[in-house]
Structures are given as structure tokens and as C-alpha cells.
Design a protein around this motif. Structure first.
Motif, PDB file in Angstrom:
ATOM      1  N   THR A  76       0.828  -1.209   0.000  1.00 21.07           N
ATOM      2  CA  THR A  76       0.000   0.000   0.000  1.00 21.07           C
ATOM      3  C   THR A  76       0.858   1.253   0.000  1.00 21.07           C
ATOM      4  O   THR A  76       0.568   2.216  -0.713  1.00 21.07           O
ATOM      5  CB  THR A  76      -0.921   0.010   1.234  1.00 21.07           C
ATOM      6  OG1 THR A  76      -1.732  -1.160   1.207  1.00 21.07           O
ATOM      7  CG2 THR A  76      -1.815   1.239   1.237  1.00 21.07           C
ATOM      8  N   TYR A  77       1.925   1.230   0.790  1.00 18.29           N
ATOM      9  CA  TYR A  77       2.828   2.388   0.853  1.00 18.29           C
ATOM     10  C   TYR A  77       3.425   2.681  -0.522  1.00 18.29           C
ATOM     11  O   TYR A  77       3.441   3.834  -0.978  1.00 18.29           O
ATOM     12  CB  TYR A  77       3.950   2.120   1.862  1.00 18.29           C
ATOM     13  CG  TYR A  77       4.970   3.230   1.944  1.00 18.29           C
ATOM     14  CD1 TYR A  77       4.760   4.333   2.776  1.00 18.29           C
ATOM     15  CD2 TYR A  77       6.145   3.189   1.190  1.00 18.29           C
ATOM     16  CE1 TYR A  77       5.692   5.362   2.848  1.00 18.29           C
ATOM     17  CE2 TYR A  77       7.071   4.206   1.250  1.00 18.29           C
ATOM     18  CZ  TYR A  77       6.845   5.293   2.073  1.00 18.29           C
ATOM     19  OH  TYR A  77       7.769   6.305   2.140  1.00 18.29           O
ATOM     20  N   SER A  78       3.916   1.646  -1.202  1.00 15.70           N
ATOM     21  CA  SER A  78       4.531   1.828  -2.522  1.00 15.70           C
ATOM     22  C   SER A  78       3.524   2.332  -3.544  1.00 15.70           C
ATOM     23  O   SER A  78       3.793   3.273  -4.304  1.00 15.70           O
ATOM     24  CB  SER A  78       5.145   0.514  -3.010  1.00 15.70           C
ATOM     25  OG  SER A  78       6.226   0.125  -2.195  1.00 15.70           O
ATOM     26  N   LEU A  79       2.354   1.712  -3.568  1.00 11.21           N
ATOM     27  CA  LEU A  79       1.335   2.118  -4.542  1.00 11.21           C
ATOM     28  C   LEU A  79       0.898   3.570  -4.330  1.00 11.21           C
ATOM     29  O   LEU A  79       0.711   4.325  -5.292  1.00 11.21           O
ATOM     30  CB  LEU A  79       0.125   1.190  -4.451  1.00 11.21           C
ATOM     31  CG  LEU A  79       0.324  -0.244  -4.959  1.00 11.21           C
ATOM     32  CD1 LEU A  79      -0.908  -1.084  -4.661  1.00 11.21           C
ATOM     33  CD2 LEU A  79       0.631  -0.260  -6.450  1.00 11.21           C
ATOM     34  N   ASN A  80       0.763   3.977  -3.067  1.00 11.74           N
ATOM     35  CA  ASN A  80       0.375   5.357  -2.783  1.00 11.74           C
ATOM     36  C   ASN A  80       1.443   6.338  -3.243  1.00 11.74           C
ATOM     37  O   ASN A  80       1.128   7.392  -3.813  1.00 11.74           O
ATOM     38  CB  ASN A  80       0.114   5.540  -1.280  1.00 11.74           C
ATOM     39  CG  ASN A  80      -1.182   4.894  -0.829  1.00 11.74           C
ATOM     40  OD1 ASN A  80      -2.048   4.590  -1.650  1.00 11.74           O
ATOM     41  ND2 ASN A  80      -1.322   4.669   0.463  1.00 11.74           N
TER      42      ASN A  80
END
Length: 316
Positions: A76-80
Motif C-alpha cells: 500500500t505504501y509503494s502504490l500510494n
């Protein structure tokens, strides 16, 4: 040089290093940069934003360097973060998971439909999709069009892509590329000194001095006149000072719509010509070749310039 540069964020990528090996086969042409946690991976991603053909993300991965449990929070962190940078550049993202409870879960499958690939099953499809999507990207097309230059100057890839995108997009009022061109000129001057062509060692602030030495009449036997003139033009326009301020204003105000074009072509001429430069290991041999092309007075001036510069560097 590889055709496609991929960032792969996976805390267990070494367990699937055979996939990396397949990607980097000559027929596939990938350069795969690996990282084991999302935070560090996104730092690498942003630092080289112009270069990526895609990002491969593990579904469950460490979010930070000190983490001991791989979770969806890392994904989630990377995609955001990738989404936040989309206004600067869109980079295709691929979720590559080996977690049965994640990949086969209904909620996950629905949320990431069309984005995820299962390890030990979808490797060939993942490679194929990355290639297909990359070929439609302007950055990949630029590299293919200027492959010889990119092969010869891999360390300047980031700046080169950014500069050539300005040309492709006909962004003739974008004066920000002057700094990128100046950075590449510095790389050129370092190489010309290391191979023995330039008697003055570039120190980051003496592009003008290096250009004068390389543009001297006695150097025409070694450096073609058109390259000497291209160097002079690039240095004069991109170096800090009154000329730079005038050029910045003229481009920004739309008064010089062809200046960027001519400057980039001069730079590319230099980079293309430099593919045949001697290797740094042959420096002493090259210096002797340079000496043979000069008469005694010219050689004495050449050595004097170099000694003065070295003395100044040591003093500083």
C-alpha cells in the motif's frame, strides 16, 4: 545497455533469483534493481524516476528497513507513493506475489484485478506484459532511437531522457534542461581528461577553461572542428554568468524557440563522437599522441596550463 530498467521490491527476491536471471538474459534486455523494503524502494524509485520501465511489487513485503513482518502495508505504501508521483511520470506497476492467502483471496483479487501475477506460474506473462507496456512509453522509444549514445553514457541516462523528452514534446520554453546539459558536459570533460585529451582536469567549475583548451587550434588534429564548436556553444549557453541569464530569459519568454533544439543537437553530436574515445587505461599513450600533433611551443603551453591548474587544485 539494457532496454528496460525495472525496480523489484520484495524482501525474499533472492529466493526467486532465477526470475531475475531470466529477465536479464540478452533476449529479454532487462536491468533489474532489487530492494527488500518499500520505503527504501520508493526512495530509489523517485531518485531515478525518468529511468523506470516498470515497478514489480511483492504483495506482502517489509514496509521499512527494520521491519520483521511482511505485510500488505508495504504494498500500500509503494502504490500510494507511485500514485503521488504520477503527475511527474506514470510508471506501470505489477504485483508479483507468492502468498497463496493473498493472491487467491477474493478481496485482493477484486481490488488488484489485472495487476497481479503469481510466482512460479505467471513469470513469462509478467515479462511479456512489461515489455509490451514499455514499448509504448516515450522514454523507451527515446532510448531505442538513440541507443548508441545511451550505451556509451549509461551514467547520464537520467539527464539524457529528461533532455530528449523536452525535444520530443517540443517544450521550447523549458530552460530547466540547461542544468541537465551542464551536468552531462561535466561528465564529458571528466572523460576527456581521463583519456588524455584534455590537459586541464575538470573540477566542477571550470567548464570554460576545459572548453578553451579543447578548442585550441592545435587540437583540430584530434578533435574535429564541428565538435570543438559544439563544445563551445554548449558551455557558453549553460555556464553560469551573464550569458546564461540572457539565454534563460530568452528561452523562457519564447524569444529563442530554436535555441534548445540546437543546443541538444550539439550535445548529442559530442556524445556520439565520444564513442570512439581511447580508454582511460591508455591515457599516457594518448598524451603522447596529443604531443606529437603539436609543435614545441604548443606542447609547452599545454603542459604549463596543466601544471598551473594542478597547483591551484592542490592549494585549495
Amino acid at each position: 545497455m539494457s532496454k528496460y530498467k525495472i525496480l523489484w521490491i520484495d524482501d525474499k527476491w533472492e529466493e526467486l533469483d532465477s526470475f531475475k536471471d531470466v529477465c536479464e538474459l540478452p533476449e529479454n534486455g532487462f536491468e533489474v534493481v532489487t530492494c527488500t523494503n518499500a520505503e527504501e524502494g520508493m526512495e530509489i524509485f523517485e531518485a531515478h524516476l525518468e529511468e523506470w520501465s516498470g515497478v514489480i511489487l511483492d504483495a506482502k513485503v517489509f514496509k521499512g528497513k527494520g521491519d520483521e513482518i511482511d505485510r500488505l502495508a508495504g504494498l500500500t505504501y509503494s502504490l500510494n507513493r507511485i500514485n503521488e508521483l504520477k503527475h511527474k511520470r506514470h510508471v506501470p506497476t505489477y504485483i508479483f506475489t507468492g502468498q497463496p492467502d493473498t493472491a487467491s483471496g477474493t478481496a485482493f483479487a477484486e481490488q488488484y484485478e489485472g495487476m497481479y501475477y503469481e510466482k512460479d506460474r505467471d513469470e513469462d506473462k509478467l515479462i511479456s506484459d512489461i515489455k509490451k507496456n514499455a514499448e509504448n512509453m516515450l522514454e523507451t522509444q527515446i532510448i531505442h532511437e538513440h541507443q548508441i549514445v545511451f550505451d556509451n553514457w549509461p551514467g547520464s541516462k537520467h539527464e539524457l531522457i529528461r533532455i530528449l523528452k523536452v525535444v520530443e514534446n517540443e517544450d521550447w520554453q523549458n530552460n530547466s534542461i540547461f542544468n541537465d546539459i551542464r551536468k552531462i558536459l561535466s561528465d564529458i570533460m571528466y572523460r576527456l581528461y581521463n583519456c588524455g585529451y584534455c590537459s586541464v582536469k575538470h573540477d566542477g567549475a571550470n567548464l570554460g577553461e576545459c572548453s578553451r583548451v579543447l578548442g585550441a587550434t592545435n587540437m583540430k588534429e584530434i578533435i574535429p572542428v564541428y565538435i570543438q564548436r559544439s563544445m563551445h556553444s554548449c558551455v557558453e549557453v549553460t555556464n553560469p554568468g551573464s550569458h546564461r541569464s540572457e539565454c534563460d530569459s530568452a528561452v523562457k519568454e519564447g524569444k529563442a524557440p530554436y535555441l534548445i533544439r540546437s543546443l541538444v543537437y550539439d550535445m548529442m553530436n559530442i556524445l556520439y563522437w565520444s564513442k570512439d574515445l581511447p580508454d582511460a587505461s591508455e591515457r599516457e599513450k594518448t598524451i603522447q599522441f596529443v604531443r606529437q600533433s603539436m609543435d614545441n611551443a604548443e606542447w609547452n603551453a599545454y603542459e604549463s596550463s596543466n601544471k598551473k591548474k594542478q597547483k591551484h587544485i592542490q592549494k585549495d
